[in-house]
Design an enzyme around this catalytic site. Structure first.
Site, mmCIF file in Angstrom:
data_model
loop_
_atom_site.group_PDB
_atom_site.id
_atom_site.type_symbol
_atom_site.label_atom_id
_atom_site.label_comp_id
_atom_site.label_asym_id
_atom_site.label_seq_id
_atom_site.Cartn_x
_atom_site.Cartn_y
_atom_site.Cartn_z
ATOM 1 N N SER A 73 -65.466 -3.899 -125.328
ATOM 2 C CA SER A 73 -66.897 -4.188 -125.192
ATOM 3 C C SER A 73 -67.074 -5.244 -124.114
ATOM 4 C CB SER A 73 -67.474 -4.726 -126.493
ATOM 5 O OG SER A 73 -68.747 -5.298 -126.212
ATOM 6 N N HIS A 88 -67.110 0.181 -123.403
ATOM 7 C CA HIS A 88 -68.215 0.096 -124.369
ATOM 8 C C HIS A 88 -69.285 -0.850 -123.822
ATOM 9 C CE1 HIS A 88 -69.884 0.438 -128.463
ATOM 10 N NE2 HIS A 88 -70.149 -0.857 -128.390
ATOM 11 N N ASP A 102 -72.804 -2.586 -124.540
ATOM 12 C CA ASP A 102 -73.698 -2.986 -125.634
ATOM 13 C C ASP A 102 -75.079 -3.373 -125.121
ATOM 14 O OD1 ASP A 102 -72.229 -2.844 -128.119
ATOM 15 O OD2 ASP A 102 -70.918 -4.398 -127.292
ATOM 16 N N MET A 141 -78.743 -4.646 -125.947
ATOM 17 C CA MET A 141 -79.503 -5.364 -126.984
ATOM 18 C C MET A 141 -80.869 -5.765 -126.432
ATOM 19 S SD MET A 141 -76.537 -7.814 -128.484
ATOM 20 C CE MET A 141 -74.933 -7.164 -128.939
ATOM 21 N N HIS A 151 -73.915 1.871 -126.255
ATOM 22 C CA HIS A 151 -74.330 1.612 -127.641
ATOM 23 C C HIS A 151 -75.708 0.963 -127.570
ATOM 24 C CE1 HIS A 151 -73.483 -1.021 -131.464
ATOM 25 N NE2 HIS A 151 -74.462 -0.153 -131.657
ATOM 26 N N MET A 182 -78.744 -0.690 -128.961
ATOM 27 C CA MET A 182 -79.302 -1.448 -130.086
ATOM 28 C C MET A 182 -80.719 -1.827 -129.685
ATOM 29 S SD MET A 182 -75.866 -3.647 -130.846
ATOM 30 C CE MET A 182 -75.194 -3.306 -129.209
ATOM 31 N N MET A 197 -70.801 0.266 -137.913
ATOM 32 C CA MET A 197 -70.780 -1.158 -137.559
ATOM 33 C C MET A 197 -70.039 -1.921 -138.652
ATOM 34 S SD MET A 197 -72.269 -1.361 -134.660
ATOM 35 C CE MET A 197 -72.021 -3.141 -134.555
ATOM 36 N N ASP A 226 -66.980 -0.812 -134.797
ATOM 37 C CA ASP A 226 -67.436 -1.829 -133.846
ATOM 38 C C ASP A 226 -67.716 -3.121 -134.603
ATOM 39 O OD1 ASP A 226 -68.603 -3.284 -131.811
ATOM 40 O OD2 ASP A 226 -70.170 -1.816 -131.383
HETATM 41 C C1 DX5 Z 1 -72.043 -6.179 -131.789
HETATM 42 C C2 DX5 Z 1 -71.611 -5.327 -130.626
HETATM 43 C C3 DX5 Z 1 -70.132 -5.244 -130.502
HETATM 44 C C4 DX5 Z 1 -69.471 -6.542 -130.199
HETATM 45 C C5 DX5 Z 1 -68.067 -6.509 -130.696
HETATM 46 O O1 DX5 Z 1 -73.416 -6.150 -131.901
HETATM 47 O O2 DX5 Z 1 -72.106 -3.998 -130.775
HETATM 48 O O3 DX5 Z 1 -69.708 -4.246 -129.596
HETATM 49 O O4 DX5 Z 1 -69.491 -6.864 -128.867
HETATM 50 O O5 DX5 Z 1 -67.507 -7.746 -130.454
HETATM 51 P P1 DX5 Z 1 -66.225 -8.280 -131.201
HETATM 52 O O6 DX5 Z 1 -65.121 -7.291 -130.920
HETATM 53 O O7 DX5 Z 1 -66.001 -9.603 -130.588
HETATM 54 O O8 DX5 Z 1 -66.555 -8.322 -132.667
HETATM 55 ZN ZN ZN Z 2 -71.225 -2.117 -129.679
#
Ligand code: DX5
Ligand code: ZN
Length: 222
Positions: free
Chosen positions: A9, A34, A36, A38, A67, A69, A138, A176
């Site tokens: 990620s 990956h 992310d 947000m 991903h 969110m 998750m 994840d």
């Molecule tokens: C959380 C993200 C993850 C996160 C994982 O909201 O979707 O992808 O970055 O990070 P680690 O591996 O540090 O838990």
């Molecule tokens: Zn993620």
């Protein structure tokens, strides 16, 4: 079982050098990237959008796993598809018309992922499992990297593994949050095959060692 996939990620990468970071994890043995996304609405944090995905695309030949969110999600599915995402995953909690949103991903010729938060029951997959390429469970509440793995998710992994096997389709089971060379062992034993890891990789100076350690942990579960 499908071959193990490790997807770093880049939430935990150095944002000032994102292209180089993507290339570095590819060289170090990563399988996917990956990404992310947000929105400070569905989750309490803000990261990057489709323009950043488009900017990193030339830096890697690996699959980019977006991903999302975000809520609402449909308009951004099109933006991320056009920006070059290969697989787009959306949360069941973030769309009122899950079937429509999943079909929208497919309509752009992209692989389709569906995501469940830690408190969402596996039954939420009942009417969509046959339509997806990947289920993401998750194992932290989404929004931040570096959180501790929630062990109750192991029961959900076993449950989803049974459902995928019963369908007989090559659907990936991704985890994840809090994935480390230690937590990956029970996850693999429970039936996961695809792992996101942020802090466990990027906190090291050399990315090859933690990626190899994650793969060894998954293989150890046998
Ligand atoms: C959380 C993200 C993850 C996160 C994982 O909201 O979707 O992808 O970055 O990070 P680690 O591996 O540090 O838990
Ligand atoms: Zn993620």
């Amino acid at each position: 079982m499908l071959p193990t996939v490790i997807a770093p990620s880049i939430l935990s990468a150095d944002f000032a050098r994102l292209g180089e970071e993507v290339k570095a994890v590819e060289t170090a043995g990563a399988d996917w990237i990956h990404f992310d996304v947000m929105d400070n609405h569905f989750v309490p944090n803000l990261t990057f959008g489709p323009m950043v995905l488009q900017a990193i695309k030339p830096w890697t030949t690996l699959k980019i796993d977006a991903h999302l969110m975000v809520e609402p999600v449909d308009a951004l599915i099109e933006s991320f598809a056009k920006a070059g995402a290969d697989l787009i995953s959306i949360h069941v909690e973030a769309t009122r018309h899950l079937d429509r949103s999943l079909r929208l991903i497919r309509s752009f010729g992209k692989e389709v992922g569906v995501v469940l938060n830690p408190a969402t029951p596996v039954a939420a997959l009942d009417c969509v499992l046959a339509e997806v390429d990947l289920v993401l469970l998750m194992s932290v509440n989404p929004g931040f990297g570096g959180q501790a793995f929630l062990p109750h998710v192991l029961d959900k992994v076993r449950d989803v593994r049974r459902r995928i096997d019963a369908l007989g389709k090559p659907i990936r089971l991704q985890i994840d949050g809090g994935v480390t060379p230690e937590t990956i062992v029970p996850l693999a034993a429970a039936g996961a095959d695809t792992y996101v890891a942020g802090s466990a990789i990027f906190k090291h100076a050399d990315y090859a060692a933690p990626i190899a350690a994650l793969k060894a942990g998954a293989a150890r579960a046998g």
